[in-house]
Design a protein around this motif. Structure first.
Motif, PDB file in Angstrom:
ATOM      1  N   SER A  68     104.012 112.642  26.123  1.00 51.87           N
ATOM      2  CA  SER A  68     105.102 111.771  25.673  1.00 51.87           C
ATOM      3  C   SER A  68     104.927 111.377  24.215  1.00 51.87           C
ATOM      4  CB  SER A  68     105.172 110.517  26.547  1.00 51.87           C
ATOM      5  OG  SER A  68     105.430 110.855  27.900  1.00 51.87           O
ATOM      6  N   SER A  69     103.687 111.074  23.818  1.00 54.23           N
ATOM      7  CA  SER A  69     103.419 110.737  22.428  1.00 54.23           C
ATOM      8  C   SER A  69     103.762 111.906  21.515  1.00 54.23           C
ATOM      9  CB  SER A  69     101.945 110.357  22.251  1.00 54.23           C
ATOM     10  OG  SER A  69     101.611 110.186  20.893  1.00 54.23           O
ATOM     11  N   GLY A  70     103.361 113.114  21.908  1.00 53.68           N
ATOM     12  CA  GLY A  70     103.654 114.285  21.101  1.00 53.68           C
ATOM     13  C   GLY A  70     105.142 114.538  20.961  1.00 53.68           C
ATOM     14  N   LEU A  71     105.893 114.312  22.032  1.00 53.59           N
ATOM     15  CA  LEU A  71     107.344 114.510  21.971  1.00 53.59           C
ATOM     16  C   LEU A  71     107.997 113.456  21.084  1.00 53.59           C
ATOM     17  CD1 LEU A  71     108.026 115.542  25.665  1.00 53.59           C
ATOM     18  CD2 LEU A  71     108.305 116.980  23.630  1.00 53.59           C
ATOM     19  N   HIS A 128     111.681 115.283  31.860  1.00 48.38           N
ATOM     20  CA  HIS A 128     110.857 114.093  32.080  1.00 48.38           C
ATOM     21  C   HIS A 128     111.249 113.020  31.063  1.00 48.38           C
ATOM     22  CE1 HIS A 128     107.148 111.632  32.082  1.00 48.38           C
ATOM     23  NE2 HIS A 128     106.974 112.085  33.310  1.00 48.38           N
ATOM     24  N   SER A 129     110.973 111.775  31.397  1.00 46.67           N
ATOM     25  CA  SER A 129     111.276 110.682  30.465  1.00 46.67           C
ATOM     26  C   SER A 129     110.507 110.811  29.161  1.00 46.67           C
ATOM     27  CB  SER A 129     110.969 109.331  31.123  1.00 46.67           C
ATOM     28  OG  SER A 129     109.591 109.248  31.475  1.00 46.67           O
ATOM     29  N   GLY A 130     109.383 111.522  29.181  1.00 50.15           N
ATOM     30  CA  GLY A 130     108.626 111.718  27.953  1.00 50.15           C
ATOM     31  C   GLY A 130     109.439 112.392  26.866  1.00 50.15           C
ATOM     32  N   GLY A 131     110.369 113.255  27.249  1.00 54.87           N
ATOM     33  CA  GLY A 131     111.273 113.868  26.296  1.00 54.87           C
ATOM     34  C   GLY A 131     112.610 113.171  26.235  1.00 54.87           C
ATOM     35  N   ASP A 132     113.072 112.679  27.374  1.00 54.85           N
ATOM     36  CA  ASP A 132     114.382 112.023  27.413  1.00 54.85           C
ATOM     37  C   ASP A 132     114.415 110.731  26.595  1.00 54.85           C
ATOM     38  OD1 ASP A 132     115.955 113.787  28.821  1.00 54.85           O
ATOM     39  OD2 ASP A 132     115.537 112.883  30.781  1.00 54.85           O
ATOM     40  N   VAL A 133     113.335 109.956  26.624  1.00 52.13           N
ATOM     41  CA  VAL A 133     113.342 108.673  25.916  1.00 52.13           C
ATOM     42  C   VAL A 133     113.474 108.857  24.403  1.00 52.13           C
ATOM     43  CG1 VAL A 133     111.957 106.647  25.340  1.00 52.13           C
ATOM     44  CG2 VAL A 133     112.245 107.321  27.736  1.00 52.13           C
ATOM     45  N   PRO A 134     112.657 109.702  23.746  1.00 49.06           N
ATOM     46  CA  PRO A 134     112.887 109.886  22.307  1.00 49.06           C
ATOM     47  C   PRO A 134     114.261 110.477  21.995  1.00 49.06           C
ATOM     48  CG  PRO A 134     111.174 111.379  23.105  1.00 49.06           C
ATOM     49  CD  PRO A 134     111.430 110.391  24.182  1.00 49.06           C
ATOM     50  N   LEU A 135     114.814 111.287  22.892  1.00 46.10           N
ATOM     51  CA  LEU A 135     116.184 111.754  22.676  1.00 46.10           C
ATOM     52  C   LEU A 135     117.160 110.581  22.691  1.00 46.10           C
ATOM     53  CD1 LEU A 135     116.559 115.067  24.729  1.00 46.10           C
ATOM     54  CD2 LEU A 135     116.436 114.804  22.248  1.00 46.10           C
ATOM     55  N   ARG A 136     116.958 109.633  23.622  1.00 49.19           N
ATOM     56  CA  ARG A 136     117.836 108.466  23.680  1.00 49.19           C
ATOM     57  C   ARG A 136     117.695 107.603  22.423  1.00 49.19           C
ATOM     58  NH1 ARG A 136     116.379 108.188  29.299  1.00 49.19           N
ATOM     59  NH2 ARG A 136     115.052 106.375  28.948  1.00 49.19           N
ATOM     60  N   ILE A 137     116.467 107.509  21.912  1.00 53.18           N
ATOM     61  CA  ILE A 137     116.263 106.762  20.666  1.00 53.18           C
ATOM     62  C   ILE A 137     117.013 107.440  19.528  1.00 53.18           C
ATOM     63  CG2 ILE A 137     114.547 106.049  18.954  1.00 53.18           C
ATOM     64  CD1 ILE A 137     112.531 105.799  21.282  1.00 53.18           C
ATOM     65  N   VAL A 144     117.044 130.739  20.747  1.00 52.18           N
ATOM     66  CA  VAL A 144     116.776 129.887  19.588  1.00 52.18           C
ATOM     67  C   VAL A 144     116.948 130.668  18.290  1.00 52.18           C
ATOM     68  CG1 VAL A 144     114.897 128.739  18.333  1.00 52.18           C
ATOM     69  CG2 VAL A 144     115.288 128.207  20.747  1.00 52.18           C
ATOM     70  N   ARG A 145     116.340 131.830  18.234  1.00 54.57           N
ATOM     71  CA  ARG A 145     116.423 132.637  17.014  1.00 54.57           C
ATOM     72  C   ARG A 145     117.857 133.119  16.756  1.00 54.57           C
ATOM     73  NH1 ARG A 145     111.571 134.603  19.290  1.00 54.57           N
ATOM     74  NH2 ARG A 145     112.662 136.435  20.103  1.00 54.57           N
ATOM     75  N   LYS A 146     118.545 133.525  17.805  1.00 53.47           N
ATOM     76  CA  LYS A 146     119.908 134.044  17.651  1.00 53.47           C
ATOM     77  C   LYS A 146     120.844 133.005  17.050  1.00 53.47           C
ATOM     78  CE  LYS A 146     123.637 136.223  20.328  1.00 53.47           C
ATOM     79  NZ  LYS A 146     124.014 136.765  21.667  1.00 53.47           N
ATOM     80  N   TYR A 147     120.681 131.741  17.482  1.00 50.44           N
ATOM     81  CA  TYR A 147     121.591 130.689  17.035  1.00 50.44           C
ATOM     82  C   TYR A 147     120.955 129.760  16.000  1.00 50.44           C
ATOM     83  CZ  TYR A 147     124.564 132.469  20.685  1.00 50.44           C
ATOM     84  OH  TYR A 147     125.353 133.300  21.458  1.00 50.44           O
ATOM     85  N   GLU A 148     119.763 130.146  15.511  1.00 48.40           N
ATOM     86  CA  GLU A 148     119.087 129.448  14.408  1.00 48.40           C
ATOM     87  C   GLU A 148     118.909 127.961  14.707  1.00 48.40           C
ATOM     88  OE1 GLU A 148     121.247 130.365  10.842  1.00 48.40           O
ATOM     89  OE2 GLU A 148     120.660 132.467  10.883  1.00 48.40           O
ATOM     90  N   LEU A 149     118.184 127.682  15.792  1.00 50.11           N
ATOM     91  CA  LEU A 149     118.009 126.323  16.276  1.00 50.11           C
ATOM     92  C   LEU A 149     116.554 125.874  16.151  1.00 50.11           C
ATOM     93  CD1 LEU A 149     120.110 126.618  19.569  1.00 50.11           C
ATOM     94  CD2 LEU A 149     120.886 125.859  17.314  1.00 50.11           C
ATOM     95  N   ILE A 150     116.362 124.570  16.182  1.00 50.40           N
ATOM     96  CA  ILE A 150     115.033 123.975  16.303  1.00 50.40           C
ATOM     97  C   ILE A 150     114.630 124.047  17.772  1.00 50.40           C
ATOM     98  CG2 ILE A 150     113.694 121.840  16.049  1.00 50.40           C
ATOM     99  CD1 ILE A 150     115.759 121.054  13.857  1.00 50.40           C
ATOM    100  N   SER A 151     113.361 124.353  18.046  1.00 48.61           N
ATOM    101  CA  SER A 151     112.890 124.510  19.429  1.00 48.61           C
ATOM    102  C   SER A 151     111.811 123.483  19.743  1.00 48.61           C
ATOM    103  CB  SER A 151     112.346 125.920  19.652  1.00 48.61           C
ATOM    104  OG  SER A 151     111.483 126.314  18.597  1.00 48.61           O
ATOM    105  N   ILE A 152     112.012 122.757  20.839  1.00 53.35           N
ATOM    106  CA  ILE A 152     111.091 121.693  21.261  1.00 53.35           C
ATOM    107  C   ILE A 152     110.767 121.922  22.736  1.00 53.35           C
ATOM    108  CG2 ILE A 152     110.726 119.209  21.482  1.00 53.35           C
ATOM    109  CD1 ILE A 152     113.197 118.956  19.497  1.00 53.35           C
ATOM    110  N   VAL A 153     109.488 122.092  23.056  1.00 54.26           N
ATOM    111  CA  VAL A 153     109.073 122.396  24.422  1.00 54.26           C
ATOM    112  C   VAL A 153     108.206 121.267  24.965  1.00 54.26           C
ATOM    113  CG1 VAL A 153     107.836 124.013  25.923  1.00 54.26           C
ATOM    114  CG2 VAL A 153     109.151 124.878  23.967  1.00 54.26           C
ATOM    115  N   ASP A 154     108.632 120.710  26.099  1.00 54.03           N
ATOM    116  CA  ASP A 154     107.782 119.806  26.869  1.00 54.03           C
ATOM    117  C   ASP A 154     106.862 120.693  27.697  1.00 54.03           C
ATOM    118  OD1 ASP A 154     106.600 118.199  28.806  1.00 54.03           O
ATOM    119  OD2 ASP A 154     108.375 116.950  29.108  1.00 54.03           O
TER     120      ASP A 154
END
Length: 499
Positions: free
Chosen positions: A158-161, A183-192, A260-270
């Motif tokens: 969660s800290s890393g995310l 998981h909330s570890g990723g969902d919470v920073p998204l909500r912030i 990700v590469r096709k659409y030139e996006l940032i990638s974040i993996v939990d």
């Protein structure tokens, strides 16, 4: 097993572990993932990687064709003595059978010894904790296929995310495509980020069960991205869990990184469950961020995590520009620094994540020690053993309850992890009963000796208004085929007793 020598310096913590190895580890190193896929046929399975030399348990009956579960069990028994020795590294309570490492691991004896020695040395010397943890990062990075400037140490997944998501330069209207199993570890920073920057989050509904393939997930994400772009939305990033904590489905990183590469996006993996379970080369996979736990499958101390940050352009893995990012929790920042545009890092981004005031260095040296033990046993061997245990469990569940009770895939090797979720109830409709699910988990511990420690988790299911309360089992290197057999028998009996 040799006793640990006292170690008080970080450099000593990185020395060769003293686990006693067998005189000759098995040379049978065929990766079962190559042959476990749909249509491959378990009869084609070669010996389990790193496992050789058991009596087979007397399962096969002359003149009969062994089942898939039989063959997997034979593979697990082939190097039983070796894995029994590995299990001897731990101090687990014998009154319990621990199958919830997805929540918390257990430090091996040698790690405990080092942690104790370093804590005492720190107390004796009133030692400083100011460090960028470079020694520890150098020791850990090779096992993950990255350089020290790309491996940061954080408090947990969660800290890393939070580091990853909240450090990006979001603009109002940016869209992140993610899933409904996060998981909330990723969902919470998204909500912030939603509240602070005005980003939007679009969720892909994930399928459950065995009738799915790795290509399905690339299709689901790509379809959602196209829908959003056709509606005039600015899709900026993809975030997903590999594996998901709800069903253990290993969302396929390679296939999703192609999107990700096709659409030139940032990638974040939990990747909470990846360190210590899976042996991945993260530089080759090319994601921008992967946050994982040090205290789960890697069996380090609590409050340790691993954050992989892409910090240079490796064109074969990911030729996209590095995203602009700012540290959010650090003692190492003077001015904005330009990200690299080639294969050489422009600065040590992992140091900016890792250093924040005075830290407790014994934690990180103990994590390094756990990593050394995994390196010595063999990370690919551990991955293969863990996945074989999980595949054996899935086949036993399919035999007893029916394959439709699985919420985890079992036939596409790209989707496998060592986490298994399923519906154990005699009446399938009871899967919506949260209290009954909790009671099932509690009775597995209270009604059996040794008791079984598993957990339950709520799963959103396509076509169902109510969430399903599945039970979740994690199979790790301290378990064996006999543990799976006892667990299946206990779950079967408990489900009947609760009918």
């Amino acid at each position: 097993m040799h006793s640990a020598e006292p170690r008080t310096q970080a450099a000593n913590a990185h020395s060769e572990p003293s686990i006693q190895a067998p005189e000759r580890w098995s040379s049978k190193r065929r990766d079962f993932l190559r042959v476990l896929g749909a249509g491959a046929g378990l009869a084609a399975l070669g010996p389990l990687a790193g496992c050789g030399g058991g009596d087979g348990g007397g399962i096969a009956i002359a003149g009969t064709l062994p089942t898939a579960a039989d063959q997997l069990r034979l593979r697990l028994l082939e190097d039983e003595a070796f894995w029994t020795q590995v299990q001897g590294m731990f101090v687990l309570n014998p009154a319990k059978t621990f199958m919830n490492i997805g929540t918390a691991g257990s430090m091996p004896k040698l790690v405990l010894d080092l942690f104790d020695e370093e804590n005492r040395a720190k107390a004796r010397e009133s030692a400083s904790g100011y460090s960028d943890l470079m020694d520890q990062r150098k020791a850990l990075a090779p096992a993950f296929g990255v350089d020290p400037d790309e491996l940061a140490l954080s408090a947990n997944t969660s800290s890393g995310l939070c580091h990853a998501i909240l450090g990006l330069d979001w603009k109002s209207g940016d869209v992140v495509v993610t899933t409904n199993h996060e998981h909330s570890g990723g969902d919470v920073p998204l909500r912030i980020a939603q509240a602070r920057h005005g980003i939007e989050v679009s969720r892909v509904a994930l399928p459950v069960g065995n009738a799915q393939r790795a290509s399905d997930y690339a299709d689901l994400f790509e379809q959602r991205i196209l829908e959003l772009r056709n509606a005039g939305k600015r899709v900026r990033a993809m975030m997903w869990s590999s594996p998901t904590y709800k069903t253990g489905t290993m969302l396929p990183i390679e296939e999703l990184m192609a999107v990700v590469r096709k659409y030139e996006l940032i990638s974040i993996v939990d990747g909470a469950h990846l360190p210590g379970m899976m042996h991945y080369d993260y530089a080759r996979l090319g994601m921008d961020f992967m946050s994982g736990a040090g205290h789960k499958w890697q069996c380090g101390p609590g409050s340790t995590g691993i954050l992989i940050v892409r910090n240079k352009i490796r064109s074969a893995a990911n030729p996209l520009p590095l995203p602009k990012w700012y540290p959010v929790h650090t003692s190492s920042f003077a001015k904005p620094m330009e990200r690299s545009t080639n294969e050489t890092a422009s600065f040590d981004i992992a140091a900016q994540v890792s250093v924040c005031g005075s830290m407790h260095l014994p934690l990180w040296n103990a994590l390094v020690k756990a990593g050394q033990l995994w390196d010595q046993v063999g990370r690919k061997k551990i991955e293969t053993y863990d996945l074989t245990l999980a595949s054996y469990l899935k086949e036993r569940i399919a035999e007893k309850w029916g394959v439709d009770r699985l919420y985890s895939p079992k036939d596409d090797p790209k989707l496998l992890s060592a986490i298994t979720s399923f519906n154990p109830f005699v009446n399938p409709a009871d899967i919506g009963n949260k209290e009954k699910s909790a009671s099932f988990v509690a009775r597995l511990m209270s009604d059996h000796s040794p008791g079984f420690l598993i957990r339950n988790v709520d799963v959103p299911v396509i076509g169902s208004e109510a969430r399903h309360w599945v039970v979740r089992v994690s199979t790790h290197l301290w378990a064996d085929a006999a543990d799976i057999d006892r667990l299946v028998d206990a779950m079967w009996g408990t489900s009947r007793a609760m009918a």
